[in-house]
Scaffold this motif. Structure first.
Motif, mmCIF file in Angstrom:
data_model
loop_
_atom_site.group_PDB
_atom_site.id
_atom_site.type_symbol
_atom_site.label_atom_id
_atom_site.label_comp_id
_atom_site.label_asym_id
_atom_site.label_seq_id
_atom_site.Cartn_x
_atom_site.Cartn_y
_atom_site.Cartn_z
ATOM 1 N N THR A 129 -3.071 1.254 8.960
ATOM 2 C CA THR A 129 -2.812 -0.185 8.842
ATOM 3 C C THR A 129 -3.467 -0.927 9.998
ATOM 4 O O THR A 129 -4.138 -1.949 9.809
ATOM 5 C CB THR A 129 -1.292 -0.441 8.857
ATOM 6 N N PHE B 32 -1.376 0.842 4.277
ATOM 7 C CA PHE B 32 -0.154 1.541 4.651
ATOM 8 C C PHE B 32 0.197 2.608 3.613
ATOM 9 O O PHE B 32 0.532 3.729 3.956
ATOM 10 C CB PHE B 32 1.000 0.544 4.786
ATOM 11 N N SER B 33 0.063 2.265 2.324
ATOM 12 C CA SER B 33 0.524 3.246 1.349
ATOM 13 C C SER B 33 -0.519 4.292 0.987
ATOM 14 O O SER B 33 -0.150 5.363 0.505
ATOM 15 C CB SER B 33 1.083 2.569 0.103
ATOM 16 N N ILE C 108 -3.205 -4.898 3.884
ATOM 17 C CA ILE C 108 -2.320 -4.187 4.808
ATOM 18 C C ILE C 108 -1.418 -3.206 4.044
ATOM 19 O O ILE C 108 -1.276 -2.041 4.417
ATOM 20 C CB ILE C 108 -1.470 -5.194 5.619
ATOM 21 N N LEU C 109 -0.856 -3.671 2.933
ATOM 22 C CA LEU C 109 0.035 -2.798 2.162
ATOM 23 C C LEU C 109 -0.725 -1.631 1.531
ATOM 24 O O LEU C 109 -0.222 -0.511 1.458
ATOM 25 C CB LEU C 109 0.769 -3.596 1.079
ATOM 26 N N THR C 110 -1.955 -1.918 1.104
ATOM 27 C CA THR C 110 -2.748 -0.819 0.531
ATOM 28 C C THR C 110 -3.063 0.213 1.601
ATOM 29 O O THR C 110 -2.965 1.421 1.365
ATOM 30 C CB THR C 110 -4.067 -1.352 -0.064
ATOM 31 N N ALA D 194 -8.589 1.237 1.141
ATOM 32 C CA ALA D 194 -8.182 -0.160 1.277
ATOM 33 C C ALA D 194 -9.376 -1.111 1.311
ATOM 34 O O ALA D 194 -9.205 -2.329 1.177
ATOM 35 C CB ALA D 194 -7.342 -0.329 2.541
ATOM 36 N N ILE E 33 -2.099 -9.545 3.681
ATOM 37 C CA ILE E 33 -0.982 -8.687 3.234
ATOM 38 C C ILE E 33 -1.373 -7.656 2.151
ATOM 39 O O ILE E 33 -1.035 -6.476 2.280
ATOM 40 C CB ILE E 33 0.232 -9.549 2.806
ATOM 41 N N PRO E 34 -2.138 -8.038 1.121
ATOM 42 C CA PRO E 34 -2.490 -7.006 0.119
ATOM 43 C C PRO E 34 -3.244 -5.831 0.739
ATOM 44 O O PRO E 34 -2.945 -4.667 0.444
ATOM 45 C CB PRO E 34 -3.393 -7.759 -0.860
#
Ligand code: ASP
Length: 412
Positions: A380, A259-260, A255-257, A267, A252-253
């Motif tokens: 992502t 994505f943003s 993936i969120l990096t 990432a 998750i960390p």
């Protein structure tokens, strides 16, 4: 960096709407004003294409070679990258051909009739990959022979002795960085370019092209979701024999990096961290596969390149033959390998594919409208693909990955 308080992304959205509005209000009166601006932007993009391909392919080959040679691990890694990228491309190809998002909005071609790269047969196509004169290929912008030459050149750079190995590697890396800076510089012109291209398109053909855009967005998104939530988990389950949910939970960390930031490279530190501490892949495998993956393995980008190219052909009412679709698949694969792990790199690569297949470059101006948003999703998927690769390769090397998905000891 901000311009008048707004980020580049915001400007891109603003310029899109302003362009559409200008086209609607002024009609074709806007064309003589918008045309030069669009031309300047497209020429700037074109200017970077060939040097960018040369330097990014060379630095990609060098980064593969520098990690303990192209041994067993290298071969496995590359096989995984090729197979999953192809799976992603085929998912996109099926979706875009079945749902045909661009079919009902045929835009009148602004440019001369496209010269589709119609090699008479597959064997011709294959022969043409080998350049007889690399300078001819460079001058004509023939991408496949250039890539072929660069891969061979890079391979033999790796076989040099010191001091030549280091000096050439440094030179190539340096040149690649310069090209990336140039691309970033050109992207700052994107708001003006997007405004002009869209004003021109709406001014001449009305809103037709944009109705299809939403449909195109949904198709790319559906393909990306399918790849991330079905294809890759199936590989984790049946090839690596691990629980996909556990792996995803740990990611998750990263993936969120991804994505943003819309950047696999940005990432990367988190991908390495998550894959090693949460999915329990060894440092040896993670540090070999993930940095290469962030540069050359881009499942999301590969899928997007394929869908975008075929969508643009559909918009312009150009029927692609099986051979041309095969070229698109091959080019999507190469473009995803060549794309750098930075925001909007895939868009630049799209211009290369359009060039190669002979489709109008203005098509980029249309898909660009939703590109920034799609970039977040495809990045992502790129990062998820890399992380699954590390797990699958670690398992094939006999690692147990015990404790996968549980927080690392130091977090408890
Ligand atoms: N932004 C993507 C990445 O960093 C590349 C792309 O533009 O498709 O992975």
């Amino acid at each position: 960096m901000k311009i008048f308080g707004l980020s580049l992304t915001s400007w891109i959205f603003v310029s899109l709407f302003l362009g559409i509005a200008a086209g609607l209000i002024f009609g074709d009166v806007i064309v003589p004003y918008a045309d030069p601006l669009a031309t300047i932007f497209l020429r700037l993009l074109r200017m970077t294409i060939i040097p960018l391909i040369i330097t990014s392919i060379l630095s990609g080959v060098l980064s593969i070679g520098s990690g303990k040679g192209l041994g067993r691990l290298g071969l496995k890694t590359l096989t995984y990258y090729l197979v999953t990228s192809l799976m992603a491309i085929l998912t996109g190809q099926i979706l875009v051909n079945v749902f045909k998002p661009g079919m009902n909005a045929t835009i009148v071609l602004q440019t001369n009739a496209p010269e589709v790269a119609a090699a008479e047969s597959i064997s011709d196509l294959l022969f043409n990959i080998i350049p007889t004169n690399i300078f001819d290929s460079l001058a004509d912008g023939n991408v496949l022979p250039i890539i072929f030459f660069c891969i061979l050149f890079g391979y033999f750079v790796l076989r040099l002795k010191e001091p030549y190995l280091t000096s050439l590697t440094t030179l190539i890396e340096g040149a690649f960085r310069v090209m990336m800076k140039m691309v970033r510089f050109v992207i700052w012109f994107a708001p003006i370019g997007i405004f002009a291209i869209n004003a021109k398109i709406v001014g001449t053909t009305g809103l037709e092209a944009f109705k299809s855009l939403g449909f195109y967005f949904v198709i790319v998104l559906a393909g990306l979701l399918w790849h991330a939530l079905v294809s890759l988990p199936l590989l984790l389950r049946f090839v690596a024999r691990v629980n996909p949910l556990r792996h995803y939970k740990g990611m998750i960390p990263a993936i969120l990096t991804a994505f943003s930031t819309s950047s696999s490279m940005a990432a990367l530190p988190l991908t390495i961290e998550s894959v090693t501490t949460r999915s329990r892949v060894s440092h040896k495998i993670a540090s070999f596969t993930l940095p290469i993956g962030a540069t050359v393995n881009m499942d999301g980008t590969a899928l997007y390149e394929c869908v975008a190219t075929i969508f643009i052909a559909q918009l312009y009412g150009i029927e692609l033959t099986i051979l041309q679709q095969t070229i698109v698949v091959l080019m999507a694969l190469l473009a995803s390998i060549g794309a750098a792990g930075i925001p909007m790199a895939g868009l630049v690569m799209l211009t290369i594919i359009l060039n190669t297949v002979g489709l109008p470059l203005e098509g980029v101006g249309i898909v660009m409208a939703v590109d920034r948003l799609l970039d977040m999703f495809r990045t992502t998927v790129n990062v998820i693909g890399d992380s699954c690769g590390a797990v699958i390769i670690a398992r094939s090397e006999g690692e147990t990955l015990e404790g996968m998905g549980e927080p690392a000891a130091n977090e408890e």
